[in-house]
Design an enzyme around this catalytic site. Structure first.
Site, short mmCIF file in Angstrom:
data_model
loop_
_atom_site.label_atom_id
_atom_site.label_comp_id
_atom_site.label_asym_id
_atom_site.label_seq_id
_atom_site.Cartn_x
_atom_site.Cartn_y
_atom_site.Cartn_z
N SER B 12 0.82 -1.21 0.00
CA SER B 12 0.00 0.00 0.00
C SER B 12 0.86 1.27 0.00
O SER B 12 0.42 2.30 -0.48
CB SER B 12 -0.93 0.02 1.22
OG SER B 12 -0.18 -0.04 2.41
N LEU B 13 2.06 1.17 0.55
CA LEU B 13 2.92 2.36 0.60
C LEU B 13 3.36 2.75 -0.81
O LEU B 13 3.79 3.88 -1.05
CB LEU B 13 4.11 2.12 1.52
CG LEU B 13 3.71 1.83 2.99
CD1 LEU B 13 4.93 1.52 3.84
CD2 LEU B 13 2.91 2.98 3.58
#
Lengths: 259, 259
Positions: B12-13
Site C-alpha cells: 500500500s505504501l
C-alpha cells in the site's frame, strides 16, 4: 497482462500535471490504469501533430489498451499573432483538434475522448511574470489575453459538439466558479495548487458524468479509490484484494485472478 | 518510440504513492519516463511473487524499456505472526526480496534497482486507527510493532548489501530525521502529506546518488524539471523544447528529433 492506459495529450498544462491534476487522476485509478503523460510545454496543436507523428504517440500502445485520451490545447495556440510565434489561427486550431481526435480514434478505437478547453489568462499576473523573467526587457504587453484565449476555448467546445464528444470547459469553469480566477493560476497561465485541485476534481467529474463505466466509486467508509469497498464497472482492479486472500491457502486467490 | 518506464513494486505504501511520493517522481521525470505503479495494498512479498507471476509484472514491458525498479516491501511481512495473516517469517522475506531482484534482473536486465526498507510503525497512532476502524472489536493490541518492523528494515538493508544494490532505509531515515517519526504517518503505518514529501525527496536523492545517469538537473532559474534549462544524461526529453522550434520552419526541429 498490462494495465489499461490513459493518455494525456497537451501542452505545459498537461506536462506539469503531475504537480496536481494528473496525480489526482493517477491516484484515483491506482491498480486500474496507468497514466501516460504526453504533454509538451509551449506546444501548439500544429507542433503537437508533428510531435505525435514523429514520436509515435498514436502507435506506442496496442490499439485496445488505451482507455481514455485527454486532448487539452489552446493555451499556446491562442498566443497573439504578432507577439508570439506559438500563435495558430483559430480555424487551424479547430482543424488540428479534429485531426487529433481522428488520429486518436483511428489508433485507439476503444478509447474514450475528453476534450479540455484552455483556462483564462490573467493579465496582471502575466505582466508580473514577464517582469520577473525578462526584467527590463519585458515588453509590458501581454503575449496572451483572456479575451483571445476565450475564442479558442469556445472553439474547442464547438469542435467537441460537432464531433459529439464531451468537453471540459476550464475557461468557463474557472471564470464562473470564483470572483477571481487568478486565484487558480501562478503566473497568469499555469495552475497553482488551488488550480490543480480544481482541474483534478473537474476532470474526475467529467469522467464520472460522460464515461460512467470508467467512474470509480471509492470505498464509502475509507474514501480509498482502490480497496475491497471500491468499484469501477469498466476497469477491474489488478490482483485480488488482500481481504480476499486466505493466508492458509493464498494461491487460490491468484489462480482465480490469473488472466 | 515509447518513453522508458519506472516500475514501482510494493504494497500500500506504493499503491497510494500518487498521493505523494510517486507523483513527485512522475513530476520529476516528465517527458523522460512513465511511472508504472504496481503496488498492491496489504500484500506481503509471498503474495506479491504470486501476483507478479500471475499478472505478468515481469513480462509486461519490452526487456529494455524498464529503466528503474523500486522494490518496497516489509510493512506487511512484518505484521506479527499470531495477530495478522500477512506475516511472513524474516528469512522468507529476505529470500523473497532476493527472488524479486532476480526476477527483475532476468526480465529487465538494463533496469537500475532500488530497494526500499519499510518505515517505522507508530504504536499510539495504530491503536487509535484500530479503535476508529473496529470500534469495540478493536483488540487494543497492535498487529505491528516498530521493533519487529525494524528487523525487516535491517534485513532489507542487508539483502541490498549482499546483492550490491542501493537501499533507501526509510526506517532509519524517519527515526533519525525527527524527534517524532509519527509526524510522517497518518495511521501509524501509512504516510501523511509530510511523510510523502519526505519519501519523495529521499527517493529522488537516492536516484541522484546511486544512479547519477538518471539524475535530473532542473533548470537552475525556474526549478522546472523539464525545460530547455534542465538536463538528464541518461534520459533525454521526448520531443524538442519549444525554444528549439523555429515558428517559421517548425518541421525541422521534429525531423531532427525523429527517432
Amino acid at each position: 497482462m498490462t494495465l489499461p492506459k490513459f493518455l494525456l495529450l497537451g501542452d505545459s498544462l498537461t506536462q506539469t500535471s503531475f504537480e496536481g491534476w494528473g496525480a489526482t487522476l493517477a491516484n484515483r485509478y491506482q491498480r486500474r490504469a496507468d497514466i501516460l503523460n504526453r504533454g509538451c510545454s509551449g506546444y501548439n496543436t500544429r507542433w503537437y501533430l508533428l510531435y505525435a507523428d514523429s514520436h509515435g504517440i498514436f502507435e506506442e500502445q496496442p490499439a485496445d489498451r488505451i482507455t481514455l485520451v485527454t486532448i487539452f490545447f489552446g493555451a499556446n495556440d491562442a498566443a497573439l499573432k504578432d507577439l508570439d510565434g506559438k500563435h495558430v489561427p483559430l480555424t487551424e486550431y479547430e482543424n488540428n483538434l479534429k485531426t487529433l481526435v481522428q488520429k486518436t480514434k483511428s489508433a485507439y478505437p476503444k478509447a474514450k475522448i475528453l476534450l479540455i478547453a484552455p483556462p483564462p489568462v490573467h493579465r496582471e499576473q502575466r505582466l508580473i511574470f514577464q517582469k520577473q523573467r525578462y526584467g527590463d526587457k519585458a515588453t509590458g504587453i501581454p503575449e496572451r489575453t483572456s479575451e483571445h484565449t476565450q475564442l479558442y476555448a469556445k472553439a474547442c467546445v464547438e469542435v467537441a459538439q460537432q464531433l459529439n464528444l464531451p468537453c471540459l470547459d476550464l475557461f468557463s469553469g474557472m471564470v464562473e466558479s470564483s470572483t477571481d480566477f487568478g486565484s487558480y493560476l501562478s503566473d497568469g497561465l499555469h495552475f497553482n495548487q488551488k488550480g490543480h485541485e480544481f482541474v483534478g476534481q473537474r476532470v474526475l467529474q467529467a469522467i464520472d458524468q460522460h464515461f460512467p463505466e470508467l467512474a470509480v466509486q471509492p470505498d464509502p467508509i475509507t474514501g480509498q479509490p482502490n480497496n475491497s469497498g471500491s468499484t469501477c464497472k469498466g476497469l477491474p482492479s489488478s490482483g485480488p484484494y488482500h481481504e480476499e486472500i486466505n493466508p492458509e491457502g493464498y494461491e487460490e486467490a491468484f489462480e482465480k485472478q490469473n488472466c
